[in-house]
Each structure stands twice: as C-alpha cells, then as structure tokens.
Design an enzyme around this catalytic site. Structure first.
Site, short mmCIF file in Angstrom:
data_model
loop_
_atom_site.label_atom_id
_atom_site.label_comp_id
_atom_site.label_asym_id
_atom_site.label_seq_id
_atom_site.Cartn_x
_atom_site.Cartn_y
_atom_site.Cartn_z
CG ASP A 125 6.54 0.82 3.55
OD1 ASP A 125 5.91 1.59 2.62
OD2 ASP A 125 7.40 0.12 3.08
CG ASP A 172 8.85 2.53 -0.34
OD1 ASP A 172 7.79 2.95 -0.53
OD2 ASP A 172 9.17 1.37 -0.26
NE ARG A 216 10.66 0.76 -4.40
CZ ARG A 216 9.19 0.31 -4.37
NH1 ARG A 216 8.65 0.85 -3.16
NH2 ARG A 216 8.73 -0.21 -4.95
#
Ligand code: ROI
Length: 165
Positions: free
Chosen positions: A98, A96, A93
């Site tokens: 989070d 990301d 990816r």
C-alpha cells in the site's frame, strides 16, 4: 526525489518470506532508493477473523517515479508474488503493498487514494511507521505520536527474525 512510505502485509504462503522478497523488490525499483525498513510485526487480522495472523512492515523509499508509475510497479510486485485479486473482501492475501504517503501530497484518482484511507486507524501501519519516522507529521497536520497514543496495539508485536530467513 519524493519520500514515499509503503505498507507491506501478508498472511499466506510464508508471510515472512513474502515480505523479505518484497523488500528486495522495492530496493530494485528504478529511479528509487530504499531508505528504511521497519521491523517485521505480527498482527491480528483486521476483517474476517477466520484467517491467519498477518506479518506487517513499513518501508520508506525515495523515488522519482510518479504515483501512477510507482503503483504499476507495486502491483507488479504483488502479482509476481502470487496475489489473487478475486478473493473475498478483506480476505487473506499473499502480499499487499500500500502506498501510504507520497511526500506530503494528497492524491485522489480512480486508482489511488493517498494518504491511504485506513492508515490512521491501523496499529499495524502506525507502529511500524513510527519506528522508522518518529517525527512524522501527516498531510492533515496530525503527528504519528498523537495517532499512536489513541491506537491500541491489539496484540501487535515485533517478530524475532532468524538470520537464515
Ligand atoms: N489485517 C492485518 N492485521 N494486516 C494487514 O496487512 C491487513 N490487510 C488487509 C486486511 C484484510 C484489511 N486486514 C489486515 O488488507
């Protein structure tokens, strides 16, 4: 103001730059302030091994944004940086973001589970977090110190950053 830890990860399309742009974006969130950013770390992929190593970091912000609103913002940042959501599970990816911890709250909604489900086992979350918050205690009363002592580094190492990134 609530203190929020955000994990950053990338292994595509110039990961170091992805993280740098993302940190700038976190610094521009409304009703929020960027307090700390860990070093950038190189880590081995968790999940399928036929993908590049990751660059990971953890940032600490303080914010007045509610969890869902903050999530809208972090997802917008991911999307602006070319995130494709159709790829394989645990595939590579571009970015990301989070939400790892939202103050000491536990959150369980359709969109958001906090503390982040994987954070207590992931070396690429625990070590950067420890760097910026060595005395942190999680909502389940575990200390970062304890978690780190049972979590191998698995090749995790700080990246020496050049100034002209
Ligand atoms: N592996 C590493 N090393 N770092 C990540 O940020 C990361 N993120 C993911 C998966 C695919 C689980 N593996 C990762 O989402």
């Amino acid at each position: 103001m609530i203190q929020v830890f955000i994990g950053l990860g990338s292994n595509l399309a110039k990961p170091l730059q992805q993280l740098k742009v993302a940190v700038d974006a976190l610094g521009s969130l409304p009703d929020s302030r960027l307090l700390k950013v860990s070093s950038f770390y190189s880590s081995q992929p968790m999940g399928p091994q036929d993908q590049p190593d990751y660059v990971n970091s953890v940032a600490l912000i303080e914010t007045q944004l509610l969890p869902d609103v903050l999530l809208d913002h972090t997802q917008a940042i991911e999307n602006e940086q070319g995130r494709q959501r159709k790829g394989e599970r645990w595939g590579p990816r571009t970015l990301d973001l989070d939400i790892l911890l939202y103050g000491s709250q536990t959150i369980n909604t359709e969109r958001l589970i906090v503390p982040h489900y994987g954070m207590q086992q992931r070396e690429f979350v625990l070590y950067p977090m420890f760097e910026i918050a060595p005395n942190l205690i999680l909502p389940n009363d575990k200390t970062l110190d304890d978690l780190i002592s049972i979590t191998p580094k698995n090749g995790l190492h700080k990246i020496q950053l050049s100034t002209d990134l």
